[in-house]
Design a protein around this motif. Structure first.
Motif, mmCIF file in Angstrom:
data_model
loop_
_atom_site.group_PDB
_atom_site.id
_atom_site.type_symbol
_atom_site.label_atom_id
_atom_site.label_comp_id
_atom_site.label_asym_id
_atom_site.label_seq_id
_atom_site.Cartn_x
_atom_site.Cartn_y
_atom_site.Cartn_z
ATOM 1 N N ASN A 59 44.226 41.344 113.532
ATOM 2 C CA ASN A 59 44.837 40.180 114.193
ATOM 3 C C ASN A 59 46.360 40.297 114.258
ATOM 4 O O ASN A 59 47.097 39.353 113.913
ATOM 5 C CB ASN A 59 44.443 38.881 113.487
ATOM 6 C CG ASN A 59 42.937 38.632 113.550
ATOM 7 O OD1 ASN A 59 42.292 38.974 114.543
ATOM 8 N ND2 ASN A 59 42.394 38.050 112.490
ATOM 9 N N ASP A 60 46.818 41.439 114.709
ATOM 10 C CA ASP A 60 48.256 41.706 114.894
ATOM 11 C C ASP A 60 49.059 41.593 113.606
ATOM 12 O O ASP A 60 50.265 41.316 113.635
ATOM 13 C CB ASP A 60 48.851 40.759 115.949
ATOM 14 C CG ASP A 60 48.267 41.010 117.326
ATOM 15 O OD1 ASP A 60 47.730 42.110 117.548
ATOM 16 O OD2 ASP A 60 48.341 40.091 118.165
ATOM 17 N N ARG A 61 48.426 41.797 112.467
ATOM 18 C CA ARG A 61 49.121 41.762 111.176
ATOM 19 C C ARG A 61 48.910 43.093 110.487
ATOM 20 O O ARG A 61 47.762 43.514 110.247
ATOM 21 C CB ARG A 61 48.619 40.623 110.289
ATOM 22 C CG ARG A 61 49.292 40.580 108.922
ATOM 23 C CD ARG A 61 48.765 39.411 108.103
ATOM 24 N NE ARG A 61 49.304 39.419 106.744
ATOM 25 C CZ ARG A 61 50.476 38.916 106.406
ATOM 26 N NH1 ARG A 61 51.247 38.359 107.326
ATOM 27 N NH2 ARG A 61 50.889 38.953 105.157
ATOM 28 N N TYR A 62 49.987 43.739 110.160
ATOM 29 C CA TYR A 62 49.905 45.047 109.504
ATOM 30 C C TYR A 62 49.353 44.869 108.092
ATOM 31 O O TYR A 62 49.943 44.172 107.259
ATOM 32 C CB TYR A 62 51.280 45.706 109.464
ATOM 33 C CG TYR A 62 51.320 46.992 108.664
ATOM 34 C CD1 TYR A 62 50.649 48.124 109.115
ATOM 35 C CD2 TYR A 62 52.026 47.054 107.470
ATOM 36 C CE1 TYR A 62 50.678 49.302 108.387
ATOM 37 C CE2 TYR A 62 52.062 48.221 106.739
ATOM 38 C CZ TYR A 62 51.389 49.340 107.199
ATOM 39 O OH TYR A 62 51.420 50.498 106.459
ATOM 40 N N THR A 63 48.214 45.494 107.842
ATOM 41 C CA THR A 63 47.536 45.390 106.547
ATOM 42 C C THR A 63 47.212 46.792 106.076
ATOM 43 O O THR A 63 46.188 47.374 106.445
ATOM 44 C CB THR A 63 46.251 44.558 106.659
ATOM 45 O OG1 THR A 63 46.549 43.294 107.251
ATOM 46 C CG2 THR A 63 45.640 44.336 105.272
ATOM 47 N N PRO A 64 48.073 47.391 105.259
ATOM 48 C CA PRO A 64 47.815 48.770 104.820
ATOM 49 C C PRO A 64 46.631 48.828 103.880
ATOM 50 O O PRO A 64 46.387 47.910 103.067
ATOM 51 C CB PRO A 64 49.125 49.161 104.124
ATOM 52 C CG PRO A 64 49.715 47.868 103.663
ATOM 53 C CD PRO A 64 49.318 46.842 104.687
ATOM 54 N N GLN A 65 45.889 49.886 103.995
ATOM 55 C CA GLN A 65 44.757 50.128 103.119
ATOM 56 C C GLN A 65 45.218 50.928 101.921
ATOM 57 O O GLN A 65 45.779 52.017 102.059
ATOM 58 C CB GLN A 65 43.649 50.896 103.871
ATOM 59 C CG GLN A 65 43.137 50.172 105.104
ATOM 60 C CD GLN A 65 42.426 48.888 104.760
ATOM 61 O OE1 GLN A 65 41.818 48.769 103.694
ATOM 62 N NE2 GLN A 65 42.487 47.916 105.671
ATOM 63 N N ARG A 66 45.008 50.356 100.765
ATOM 64 C CA ARG A 66 45.425 51.051 99.546
ATOM 65 C C ARG A 66 44.495 52.219 99.253
ATOM 66 O O ARG A 66 43.271 52.086 99.383
ATOM 67 C CB ARG A 66 45.424 50.095 98.353
ATOM 68 C CG ARG A 66 46.453 48.972 98.475
ATOM 69 C CD ARG A 66 46.502 48.164 97.205
ATOM 70 N NE ARG A 66 47.546 47.141 97.290
ATOM 71 C CZ ARG A 66 47.838 46.301 96.300
ATOM 72 N NH1 ARG A 66 47.174 46.364 95.153
ATOM 73 N NH2 ARG A 66 48.786 45.409 96.469
ATOM 74 N N PRO A 67 45.048 53.350 98.860
ATOM 75 C CA PRO A 67 44.180 54.493 98.534
ATOM 76 C C PRO A 67 43.348 54.214 97.296
ATOM 77 O O PRO A 67 43.758 53.492 96.390
ATOM 78 C CB PRO A 67 45.185 55.632 98.290
ATOM 79 C CG PRO A 67 46.458 54.951 97.900
ATOM 80 C CD PRO A 67 46.476 53.656 98.658
ATOM 81 N N ALA A 68 42.156 54.773 97.311
ATOM 82 C CA ALA A 68 41.258 54.580 96.172
ATOM 83 C C ALA A 68 41.847 55.241 94.925
ATOM 84 O O ALA A 68 42.190 56.425 94.940
ATOM 85 C CB ALA A 68 39.880 55.163 96.489
#
Length: 297
Positions: A59-68
């Motif tokens: 939804n146009d919001r930058y949400t980085p995925q944290r590495p496992a």
């Protein structure tokens, strides 16, 4: 202008991506915009486009995925305990047995996971036993409090030599210290082993104010003393009782107490793996002669 180190702040990156997404919705986004953001953050323009793809999926919001993150399994924990806290030996054994997965993690990752899961005191206990673990315990942690809330008293042998009637001796200092400010409220110096008389002199110097006494001192809320018989004598307790001061005797120091002497045939403290201990042979007895029975007449 490119900065020397890339920015790692997620909030700044989110704000930049939000601006780029707004320009894209207005059909005014250009390659120069993306290149400028990439140079500011010290990354490649393709990374900025990946940030924008990530924002489009959220939804146009930058949400980085944290590495496992890598966590220790029970087999890995058992290996660390088996090799007595030797992380390198545990890693080699796990790598040899194939317990690090199809894509084995690096030693740095395994070392970081072990030091994160266990405290330095726990690892020291695996290497040297309970005595080594206790070296990492925190002692005498209390709230600072306010001035004259609590005092502590003790005898201290000075690290200087003095001439007492032609004899070379170290004087003893009996003092009362304010726990909040670490200030010496009163003291007395003796050329011999201190007694309750020295304690009463130090009490007088700590309680009196004005003149040569002070500015620290006065009437404390309580006094903590060790379990010495001179501090626990009725005379000292009566002197503080008249002032309305409660005397608290501290518990004995069992953490660093002196251990009883051990026999010379005590087993070695070295920790070995079961494989090495099984293959090793016991040492030959030393200075032992075989006694031959004598014939009874």
């Amino acid at each position: 202008m490119t900065i020397e180190q890339p920015l790692r702040d997620t909030s700044l990156r989110r704000a930049a991506v939000s601006r780029l997404m707004f320009l894209a919705q207005q059909n005014s986004l250009t390659t120069d915009h993306i290149t400028t953001v990439a140079e500011t953050f010290g990354v490649h323009p393709r990374s900025v486009r990946r940030w924008m793809d990530n924002a489009a999926q959220h939804n146009d919001r930058y949400t980085p995925q944290r590495p496992a993150s890598f966590t220790l399994t029970q087999v890995m924990r058992d290996a660390v305990a088996l090799f007595c806290g030797n992380i390198a030996a545990a890693y080699r054994d796990l790598h040899k047995r194939g317990h690090l997965g199809d894509d084995p993690v690096s030693y740095a990752t395994f070392h970081r996971a072990v030091t994160t899961a266990y405290t330095p005191g726990f690892l020291a206990g695996l290497r040297g036993g309970e005595k080594e673990r206790r070296k990492f315990d925190v002692h005498f942690t209390r709230d600072i409090g306010h001035r004259n809330q609590a005092w502590e008293a003790d005898h201290v042998e000075a690290s200087v030599w003095v001439n007492v009637n032609g004899h070379r001796r170290k004087p003893w200092i009996t003092w009362f210290i304010d726990c909040a400010s670490d200030a010496i409220c009163g003291l007395s110096i003796s050329a011999q082993t201190p007694s309750r008389e020295n304690i009463l002199l130090a009490v007088r110097a700590a309680v009196l104010r004005g003149g040569d006494h002070g500015p620290f001192g006065g009437s404390p809320g309580l006094v903590r003393v060790d379990r010495g018989k001179d501090f626990l004598s009725d005379t000292v307790e009566t002197a503080f009782g008249i002032l309305g001061v409660r005397v608290v005797d501290l518990p004995p120091d069992t953490q660093n107490s002196r251990e009883p002497s051990k026999p010379s045939t005590a087993p070695s403290k070295q920790c070995t793996s079961p494989a090495s201990s099984a293959s090793s042979t016991p040492p030959e007895p030393v200075n032992q002669t075989k006694k031959t029975p004598t014939n009874a007449c």
